[in-house]
Structure formats: structure tokens, C-alpha cells
Design a protein around this motif. Structure first.
Motif, mmCIF file in Angstrom:
data_model
loop_
_atom_site.group_PDB
_atom_site.id
_atom_site.type_symbol
_atom_site.label_atom_id
_atom_site.label_comp_id
_atom_site.label_asym_id
_atom_site.label_seq_id
_atom_site.Cartn_x
_atom_site.Cartn_y
_atom_site.Cartn_z
ATOM 1 N N PHE A 106 0.835 -1.208 0.000
ATOM 2 C CA PHE A 106 0.000 0.000 0.000
ATOM 3 C C PHE A 106 0.868 1.256 0.000
ATOM 4 O O PHE A 106 0.613 2.209 -0.749
ATOM 5 C CB PHE A 106 -0.938 -0.016 1.204
ATOM 6 N N ASP A 107 1.926 1.268 0.821
ATOM 7 C CA ASP A 107 2.846 2.404 0.852
ATOM 8 C C ASP A 107 3.553 2.579 -0.484
ATOM 9 O O ASP A 107 3.758 3.706 -0.942
ATOM 10 C CB ASP A 107 3.887 2.218 1.960
ATOM 11 N N LEU A 108 3.918 1.468 -1.116
ATOM 12 C CA LEU A 108 4.573 1.533 -2.418
ATOM 13 C C LEU A 108 3.637 2.127 -3.465
ATOM 14 O O LEU A 108 4.056 2.923 -4.299
ATOM 15 C CB LEU A 108 5.029 0.126 -2.835
ATOM 16 N N GLU A 109 2.373 1.762 -3.394
ATOM 17 C CA GLU A 109 1.390 2.294 -4.344
ATOM 18 C C GLU A 109 1.171 3.793 -4.134
ATOM 19 O O GLU A 109 1.098 4.561 -5.091
ATOM 20 C CB GLU A 109 0.067 1.554 -4.189
ATOM 21 N N VAL A 110 1.084 4.215 -2.866
ATOM 22 C CA VAL A 110 0.780 5.612 -2.558
ATOM 23 C C VAL A 110 1.982 6.518 -2.808
ATOM 24 O O VAL A 110 1.843 7.607 -3.373
ATOM 25 C CB VAL A 110 0.303 5.733 -1.090
ATOM 26 N N ASN A 111 3.172 6.082 -2.423
ATOM 27 C CA ASN A 111 4.343 6.959 -2.437
ATOM 28 C C ASN A 111 5.136 6.944 -3.742
ATOM 29 O O ASN A 111 6.003 7.793 -3.922
ATOM 30 C CB ASN A 111 5.275 6.600 -1.279
ATOM 31 N N THR A 112 4.901 5.974 -4.617
ATOM 32 C CA THR A 112 5.666 5.913 -5.865
ATOM 33 C C THR A 112 4.705 5.813 -7.036
ATOM 34 O O THR A 112 3.495 5.752 -6.866
ATOM 35 C CB THR A 112 6.607 4.694 -5.870
ATOM 36 N N ASN A 113 5.270 5.766 -8.215
ATOM 37 C CA ASN A 113 4.433 5.660 -9.413
ATOM 38 C C ASN A 113 4.428 4.245 -9.973
ATOM 39 O O ASN A 113 4.211 4.049 -11.156
ATOM 40 C CB ASN A 113 4.905 6.652 -10.470
ATOM 41 N N VAL A 114 4.651 3.245 -9.128
ATOM 42 C CA VAL A 114 4.597 1.848 -9.562
ATOM 43 C C VAL A 114 3.126 1.468 -9.753
ATOM 44 O O VAL A 114 2.316 1.640 -8.838
ATOM 45 C CB VAL A 114 5.261 0.913 -8.519
ATOM 46 N N PRO A 115 2.763 0.951 -10.932
ATOM 47 C CA PRO A 115 1.337 0.674 -11.205
ATOM 48 C C PRO A 115 0.853 -0.636 -10.575
ATOM 49 O O PRO A 115 0.732 -1.660 -11.231
ATOM 50 C CB PRO A 115 1.293 0.597 -12.730
ATOM 51 N N ILE A 116 0.553 -0.592 -9.279
ATOM 52 C CA ILE A 116 0.086 -1.803 -8.592
ATOM 53 C C ILE A 116 -1.276 -1.584 -7.953
ATOM 54 O O ILE A 116 -1.644 -2.292 -7.018
ATOM 55 C CB ILE A 116 1.101 -2.284 -7.536
ATOM 56 N N ARG B 284 10.887 -4.110 -8.830
ATOM 57 C CA ARG B 284 10.667 -2.989 -7.926
ATOM 58 C C ARG B 284 9.980 -3.430 -6.637
ATOM 59 O O ARG B 284 10.364 -3.023 -5.538
ATOM 60 C CB ARG B 284 9.805 -2.000 -8.681
ATOM 61 N N VAL B 285 8.953 -4.280 -6.770
ATOM 62 C CA VAL B 285 8.200 -4.734 -5.589
ATOM 63 C C VAL B 285 9.082 -5.574 -4.677
ATOM 64 O O VAL B 285 9.104 -5.380 -3.455
ATOM 65 C CB VAL B 285 6.942 -5.521 -6.035
ATOM 66 N N VAL B 286 9.828 -6.505 -5.260
ATOM 67 C CA VAL B 286 10.700 -7.366 -4.459
ATOM 68 C C VAL B 286 11.778 -6.541 -3.761
ATOM 69 O O VAL B 286 12.081 -6.754 -2.583
ATOM 70 C CB VAL B 286 11.316 -8.479 -5.342
ATOM 71 N N HIS B 287 12.349 -5.566 -4.466
ATOM 72 C CA HIS B 287 13.380 -4.710 -3.866
ATOM 73 C C HIS B 287 12.822 -3.956 -2.651
ATOM 74 O O HIS B 287 13.461 -3.905 -1.590
ATOM 75 C CB HIS B 287 13.906 -3.729 -4.916
ATOM 76 N N GLU B 288 11.629 -3.385 -2.790
ATOM 77 C CA GLU B 288 11.028 -2.644 -1.679
ATOM 78 C C GLU B 288 10.672 -3.560 -0.502
ATOM 79 O O GLU B 288 10.874 -3.196 0.657
ATOM 80 C CB GLU B 288 9.777 -1.900 -2.151
#
Length: 193
Positions: free
Chosen positions: A27-37, A75-79
Motif C-alpha cells: 500500500f505504501d509503495l502504491e501511494v508513495n511511488t508511481n509503480v502501477p500496482i 521494484r516490488v521485491v526490492h522494496e
């Protein structure tokens, strides 16, 4: 209002602490970055012990969303590995194994699809486990005592980025399928490992 629980759709039971942590990280990755998840979610997650002091996290996603996760997997695995203090993260698709129809079934069933057989599901789990690396070869060895060892040869172009994960791949594949596997970047013709 969206919360981190929109990233976790579990069919039974309450989410564990690990699953809540992964859902919050996505959820944080979706909100804070432009990764399309925004449309991606996962079903479950579990921790697999790799060695005496290391472990890996296996994230199970619905099969129809697996290609979407694979597009942004780096990107997801790295985060997620950053968030969970260096534990290796592996994303696999949720697959179902359908048993063979028995001879004495009274109801005529449809023919079992090949993708639901035990062998096909184990092959697909192997591909998911080593993704984004490609499998360049495979050898099955049978010992005289009946033990089976599967030797998997990965493409050498991925050696720099994946070499530290070989033990993780073996432990996760053993946990998921019960089969012993050894992973290597040696050539297919090189049988000395």
C-alpha cells in the motif's frame, strides 16, 4: 477510503502479522511511488527457513494477477526486501492440483486439464520461484536408494543478480513441492557440481 487491507484478499481466517506487514508495504509503495500496482493484491504469505540464521518470504498471488506482478516484480521485491531487513522475497502464483479421476467414479467428469496435473503445477512453481531468471537446463538424477535430486541450470546472464539466492530457491522449492533441487549457473554440459 482505501487501506492496506485492500492489498490482501484472504479466503479463510484472519491475516497474520507478516501478511499485514506485506499489505502495508504494498500500500505504501502504491501511494508513495508511481509503480502501477493499484489493481494488484495477494492471497497469502508465509516465511520459509533457508538456513540457521536466514529466512525467505513467499508471497502467493492469484494466478490471473501473476503476470501483472511479474511486470513490476523487480521494484516490488526490492522494496519488500528493504522493508523486511534483507529477507529474500519470492512471488509465486496460486495453482490448484486436481487428482486423477478414479476408475470407479459414477459421475462422468470433464477431462482434467494438463495445467492442473501434479507435474505441470510443480514445473510452474519452479518457473515462478526463479523468476526473472530463466532455466536453461534440467537434469533428474536417481540414486540407487530411490532418492531423486533435480539439478536446475539457470541462465548465466542472471548470475550477477541471482547467485546469492540459490540456497533460497532450493529451500522454497523443497517447502512447496517436497522435492530436493540444486540450482547452479554452470552450463548444461558441465555435470560436476
Amino acid at each position: 477510503m482505501f487501506t492496506h487491507l485492500s492489498k490482501l484478499k484472504k479466503s479463510k481466517g484472519e491475516p497474520t502479522e507478516l501478511e499485514n506487514g506485506i499489505a502495508q508495504a504494498l500500500f505504501d509503495l502504491e501511494v508513495n511511488t508511481n509503480v502501477p500496482i493499484s489493481h494488484l493484491y495477494f492471497c497469502s504469505a508465509k516465511e520459509v527457513t533457508v538456513g540457521p540464521d536466514s529466512s525467505a518470504i513467499v508471497v502467493v498471488v492469484p494466478y490471473r494477477l501473476l503476470t501483472g506482478f511479474q511486470k513490476v516484480q523487480g521494484r516490488v521485491v526490492h522494496e519488500l526486501e528493504k522493508k523486511f531487513s534483507g529477507k529474500h522475497v519470492i512471488i509465486i502464483g496460486q495453482r490448484r492440483i486436481v487428482r486423477k479421476p478414479s476408475r470407479n467414479n459414477t459421475i462422468k467428469m470433464q477431462k482434467r486439464p494438463y495445467s492442473r496435473t501434479l507435474k505441470a503445477v510443480h514445473e510452474a512453481l519452479l518457473d515462478d520461484t526463479v523468476y526473472p531468471a530463466e532455466i536453461s537446463g534440467r537434469r533428474d538424477y536417481f540414486a540407487t536408494d530411490g532418492a531423486q535430486i533435480i539439478k536446475i541450470y539457470l541462465d548465466k546472464k542472471d548470475q550477477a543478480t541471482m547467485e546469492h539466492k540459490l540456497n533460497t530457491f532450493a529451500a522454497v522449492y523443497k517447502k512447496l513441492t517436497g522435492k530436493d533441487a540444486r540450482f547452479s549457473f554452470a552450463g548444461v554440459d558441465d555435470r560436476s557440481f
